[in-house]
Design an enzyme around this catalytic site. Structure first.
Site, PDB file in Angstrom:
ATOM      1  N   HIS A 158     -47.705 -21.282   6.489  1.00 52.77           N
ATOM      2  CA  HIS A 158     -48.325 -22.366   7.246  1.00 52.77           C
ATOM      3  C   HIS A 158     -48.386 -21.895   8.707  1.00 52.77           C
ATOM      4  O   HIS A 158     -47.627 -22.360   9.557  1.00 52.77           O
ATOM      5  CB  HIS A 158     -47.454 -23.622   7.102  1.00 52.77           C
ATOM      6  CG  HIS A 158     -48.096 -24.902   7.543  1.00 52.77           C
ATOM      7  ND1 HIS A 158     -49.250 -24.952   8.295  1.00 52.77           N
ATOM      8  CD2 HIS A 158     -47.708 -26.184   7.350  1.00 52.77           C
ATOM      9  CE1 HIS A 158     -49.541 -26.226   8.539  1.00 52.77           C
ATOM     10  NE2 HIS A 158     -48.625 -26.989   7.971  1.00 52.77           N
ATOM     11  N   LYS A 206     -65.501 -32.140 -10.369  1.00 52.37           N
ATOM     12  CA  LYS A 206     -66.492 -31.826 -11.413  1.00 52.37           C
ATOM     13  C   LYS A 206     -66.346 -30.387 -11.900  1.00 52.37           C
ATOM     14  O   LYS A 206     -67.162 -29.906 -12.666  1.00 52.37           O
ATOM     15  CB  LYS A 206     -67.911 -32.011 -10.856  1.00 52.37           C
ATOM     16  CG  LYS A 206     -68.213 -33.402 -10.357  1.00 52.37           C
ATOM     17  CD  LYS A 206     -69.669 -33.444  -9.889  1.00 52.37           C
ATOM     18  CE  LYS A 206     -70.003 -34.746  -9.199  1.00 52.37           C
ATOM     19  NZ  LYS A 206     -71.305 -34.660  -8.506  1.00 52.37           N
ATOM     20  N   ARG A 250     -50.129 -34.907   9.707  1.00 56.58           N
ATOM     21  CA  ARG A 250     -50.195 -34.220  10.997  1.00 56.58           C
ATOM     22  C   ARG A 250     -51.185 -33.070  11.035  1.00 56.58           C
ATOM     23  O   ARG A 250     -51.965 -32.947  11.986  1.00 56.58           O
ATOM     24  CB  ARG A 250     -48.807 -33.686  11.386  1.00 56.58           C
ATOM     25  CG  ARG A 250     -47.911 -34.736  11.971  1.00 56.58           C
ATOM     26  CD  ARG A 250     -46.483 -34.465  11.587  1.00 56.58           C
ATOM     27  NE  ARG A 250     -46.327 -34.705  10.166  1.00 56.58           N
ATOM     28  CZ  ARG A 250     -45.909 -35.861   9.662  1.00 56.58           C
ATOM     29  NH1 ARG A 250     -45.551 -36.835  10.438  1.00 56.58           N
ATOM     30  NH2 ARG A 250     -45.838 -36.033   8.353  1.00 56.58           N
ATOM     31  N   THR A 251     -51.146 -32.198  10.054  1.00 62.39           N
ATOM     32  CA  THR A 251     -51.971 -30.987  10.152  1.00 62.39           C
ATOM     33  C   THR A 251     -53.449 -31.352  10.208  1.00 62.39           C
ATOM     34  O   THR A 251     -54.179 -30.902  11.092  1.00 62.39           O
ATOM     35  CB  THR A 251     -51.672 -30.031   8.978  1.00 62.39           C
ATOM     36  OG1 THR A 251     -50.268 -29.776   8.967  1.00 62.39           O
ATOM     37  CG2 THR A 251     -52.422 -28.718   9.128  1.00 62.39           C
ATOM     38  N   ARG A 307     -56.246 -26.653   3.335  1.00 62.08           N
ATOM     39  CA  ARG A 307     -54.896 -26.762   2.750  1.00 62.08           C
ATOM     40  C   ARG A 307     -55.049 -26.790   1.249  1.00 62.08           C
ATOM     41  O   ARG A 307     -55.888 -27.533   0.719  1.00 62.08           O
ATOM     42  CB  ARG A 307     -54.186 -28.020   3.235  1.00 62.08           C
ATOM     43  CG  ARG A 307     -52.905 -28.275   2.450  1.00 62.08           C
ATOM     44  CD  ARG A 307     -52.056 -29.364   3.040  1.00 62.08           C
ATOM     45  NE  ARG A 307     -51.420 -28.922   4.266  1.00 62.08           N
ATOM     46  CZ  ARG A 307     -50.481 -29.618   4.900  1.00 62.08           C
ATOM     47  NH1 ARG A 307     -50.093 -30.796   4.431  1.00 62.08           N
ATOM     48  NH2 ARG A 307     -49.939 -29.157   6.005  1.00 62.08           N
TER      49      ARG A 307
HETATM   50  C1  NCD Z   1     -45.148 -29.389   6.199  1.00 61.86           C
HETATM   51  C2  NCD Z   1     -46.066 -28.804   5.140  1.00 61.86           C
HETATM   52  O1  NCD Z   1     -47.055 -29.413   4.741  1.00 61.86           O
HETATM   53  O2  NCD Z   1     -45.749 -27.683   4.741  1.00 61.86           O
HETATM   54  N1  NCD Z   1     -45.733 -30.432   6.905  1.00 61.86           N
HETATM   55  C3  NCD Z   1     -46.558 -30.183   7.975  1.00 61.86           C
HETATM   56  O3  NCD Z   1     -47.581 -29.554   7.855  1.00 61.86           O
HETATM   57  N2  NCD Z   1     -46.180 -30.643   9.170  1.00 61.86           N
HETATM   58  C4  NCD Z   1     -43.771 -29.653   5.757  1.00 61.86           C
HETATM   59  C5  NCD Z   1     -43.504 -30.460   4.504  1.00 61.86           C
HETATM   60  O4  NCD Z   1     -44.407 -30.899   3.805  1.00 61.86           O
HETATM   61  O5  NCD Z   1     -42.319 -30.650   4.237  1.00 61.86           O
END
Ligand code: NCD
Length: 310
Positions: free
Chosen positions: A137, A88, A59-60, A109
């Protein structure tokens, strides 16, 4: 006239860097993006977003990319650090200083806490934190707030429970900070070993009533919003500890038998087994609406940060 809010060129690393007034404004801009998302726009024509994802994501990453496309911009990036030069031995600072020559904004991320902050220190362009280890997040929490606002019509006056992994779940850390800026009562439901991180608890307890419990049954009838999280298996230092708490909470129709009629259930997804599929088709379930809201909120953030909302 209120104070002028400035978003252009800013990083989004922690939700703590934003005031309530700024958060309210982001939610307002997101609302305006609902119709833009349906029609498409060229607000960010010629702009490029890089998504650098060193951890799995559906999703993100995809919603950042879709948001950019809906605003007329484009995207590049990687979702698999294994194929990038990181493999590398390239460090994050060099990766970021390279990518910033190609793009206008970076969504990152990373499994390490502090990684987004570090990247922002090196980058001249804005960094959007798409998840930094178990820490925060912030863009998820903005879409969570937007969802509560949209589905319940308000934030103030609500009783909200977080359920699951409050220690390693990063979304609940950001969301707790943000909710503590509103008039909210917060219930924290988790196994003993997965209680809310102490530094988050200290900050939010100074602002709003917070209670901690292991008993989900007791709090179900009290709350207006149930925010369920996955036990973050990959972040446990010891697999034996995960086995002990695996499957601690499961929301099914039986668990919900005493729930308020207008309760809403959110989940940042992905879910494993913490919400039974039978809940999906009830009016309680709002987690797939939450997914759509991720688009409009990220459209708002990109437009604000890239100065396209003036
Ligand atoms: C979450 C995350 O990556 O922190 N997912 C997200 O971004 N929607 C939650 C998770 O991984 O449980």
């Amino acid at each position: 006239m209120g104070v002028k809010l400035e978003f252009e060129g800013r990083d989004i690393i922690s939700i703590k860097d934003f005031s309530r007034e700024e958060i309210d404004y982001i939610l307002k801009v997101a609302k305006g993006m609902e119709s833009v998302a349906a029609k498409g726009s060229d607000m960010l024509k010629g702009k490029i977003l890089a998504t650098l994802f060193f951890e799995p994501s559906t999703r993100t990453r995809l919603s950042f990319e879709a948001a950019m496309h809906k605003l007329g911009g484009s995207t590049i990036g990687f979702a698999e650090a294994e194929i990038a030069s990181v493999r590398k031995g390239e460090n994050l600072a060099d990766t970021v200083r390279t990518v910033e020559s190609y793009v206008d904004v970076i969504a990152l991320r990373h499994p390490l806490e502090g990684a987004a902050r570090l990247a922002a220190e090196f980058a001249k362009i804005p960094i959007l934190n798409g998840g930094s280890g178990a820490e925060e997040h912030p863009t998820q929490d903005l879409l969570d707030l937007y969802t509560i606002m949209k589905e319940r019509g308000k934030l103030n006056g609500l009783k909200i429970a977080f359920v699951g992994d409050l220690r390693y779940g990063r979304t609940v850390h950001s969301l707790a900070y943000a909710l503590s800026l509103y008039n909210i009562e917060l219930y924290l439901v988790s196994p003993e070993s997965l209680k809310m991180r102490r530094e988050v608890l200290q900050t939010i307890k100074e602002r709003i009533p917070v209670s901690e419990t292991t008993n989900l049954e007791k709090i179900i009838p009290l709350v207006d919003v149930l925010y369920v999280t996955r036990i973050q298996k990959e972040r446990f230092p010891d697999p034996a500890e995960y086995i002990k708490v695996k499957g601690s909470y499961k929301i099914d129709m039986k668990t919900l038998s005493n729930a308020k009629k207008d309760l809403i259930i959110l989940h940042p997804l992905p879910r494993v087994d913490e919400i039974a599929a039978e809940v999906d088709n009830t009016p309680y379930a709002r987690y797939f609406q939450q997914v759509w809201n991720g688009i409009v909120v990220r459209m708002a953030l990109l437009a604000l940060i890239l100065g396209a909302t003036k």
